[in-house]
Design an enzyme around this catalytic site. Structure first.
Site, PDB file in Angstrom:
ATOM      1  N   GLY A 133       0.820  -1.197   0.000  1.00  0.00           N
ATOM      2  CA  GLY A 133       0.000   0.000   0.000  1.00  0.00           C
ATOM      3  C   GLY A 133       0.856   1.250   0.000  1.00  0.00           C
ATOM      4  O   GLY A 133       2.047   1.225   0.345  1.00  0.00           O
ATOM      5  N   CYS A 134       0.254   2.379  -0.387  1.00  0.00           N
ATOM      6  CA  CYS A 134       1.018   3.628  -0.520  1.00  0.00           C
ATOM      7  C   CYS A 134       1.486   4.161   0.829  1.00  0.00           C
ATOM      8  O   CYS A 134       2.678   4.429   1.026  1.00  0.00           O
ATOM      9  CB  CYS A 134       0.201   4.663  -1.283  1.00  0.00           C
ATOM     10  SG  CYS A 134      -1.466   4.938  -0.643  1.00  0.00           S
TER      11      CYS A 134
END
Length: 324
Positions: A133-134
């Site tokens: 995930g970012c």
């Protein structure tokens, strides 16, 4: 050439993937799957790609070496149940479905967590990748050197702010321009979905970690990027910390420790994560910045593809930041 397919071609991450892949020296984009846009020109959705002579399709092909899944969270598993890919076709999934150990095996496929700064050797020998995930990418890269030495001995406090593209392409109340412009707010306080993968990676390096990660994410009034500040107890000097981080990342292609305080424009439109360290009393403050759609998503996915196929890790990723 590496033959590439994309599943779920209309979103922001797919748009970034297409932009990167059409300039990749060792990959060729074979198809972009989107049922809602089948038959339409890719440039009608990703309008900065108007020059690209390619249309969306609603059929998939096994005649590819790797497929990127850019589907919404919760849809990759359903797609794999409905469609069969050759065992030779590698899959890189950009959703959150296969990132945790309990979900990393599905339909006969093992998914390796694709954070190169943590799992590079494993990625190089993998068949399928769960792209991080970012927010998880920015936060983990700020903490891995400490975890590797067992230095995370107290709770960790994280404040992070992300651009509007982090919420995806479909508009919602908090992503409309009129709401987001000249505005800021927090969301999912201490309960963000990326926390599980952050804990997993910390414990991979520091198995006895039993403290809390208090993460407070914010919505920013800008399009791209993630700016995080992380602080926790640290007994060493700032010189010790800098040496520790530089040693851990000495062979990292895209994670760099810098001496000057950071701002977000330094990494926008690049695959870099920049880190800056400060010591305040007994606390170490780590600032970590990434482009949420590149190092936080599509760029890291291509970085993983490069590792899977044994080519230069930075192939197709030589983008430079727009500072002003």
């Amino acid at each position: 050439m590496i033959r590439v397919g994309i599943i779920g071609g209309a979103g922001y991450t797919a748009g970034e993937l297409i932009r990167l892949l059409v300039h990749h020296p060792e990959a060729t984009l074979t198809y972009v799957y989107s049922t809602s846009n089948a038959g339409n020109s890719i440039g009608t959705v990703h309008q900065d790609l108007a020059m690209l002579d390619m249309t969306f399709t609603d059929t998939i092909s096994d005649e590819v070496d790797v497929v990127f899944f850019c589907l919404g969270h919760g849809h990759s598993a359903m797609f794999l149940k409905e469609y069969t890919f050759s065992s030779k076709t590698k899959i890189i999934d950009l959703s959150n479905e296969f990132r945790l150990k309990g979900t990393a095996f599905f339909e006969g496929r093992d998914f390796v967590y694709g954070l190169p700064e943590l799992n590079k050797a494993t990625i190089q020998n993998a068949q399928n990748i769960a792209n991080p995930g970012c927010f998880a990418t920015a936060i983990q890269l700020a903490l891995l050197p400490l975890a590797a030495q067992g230095f995370l001995i107290d709770d960790i406090h994280v404040h992070g702010i992300t651009g509007a593209t982090g919420a995806g392409r479909s508009p919602s109340e908090t992503t409309h321009f009129a709401w987001r412009n000249t505005n800021v707010s927090h969301y999912k306080a201490f309960n963000h979905q990326h926390l599980d993968e952050i804990y997993q990676s910390i414990k991979q390096l520091q198995s006895g970690f039993d403290k809390e990660v208090y993460f407070l994410p914010h919505r920013g009034n800008f399009s791209k990027g993630i700016f995080t500040t992380i602080y926790t107890h640290y007994e060493g000097t700032i010189e010790d910390a800098i040496a520790l981080y530089k040693s851990y990342y000495k062979d990292a292609v895209f994670t760099k420790v810098v001496s000057q305080p950071l701002h977000l424009k330094q990494v926008i439109n690049t695959n870099f994560c920049f880190l800056h360290l400060e010591k305040h009393g007994n606390k170490l403050l780590i600032t970590s910045v990434v482009d949420n759609l590149i190092k936080g998503a599509s760029g890291q996915a291509i970085e993983n593809m490069n590792l899977l196929f044994g080519i230069g890790q930075n192939a197709g990723l030589t983008l430079k930041a727009n500072y002003f």
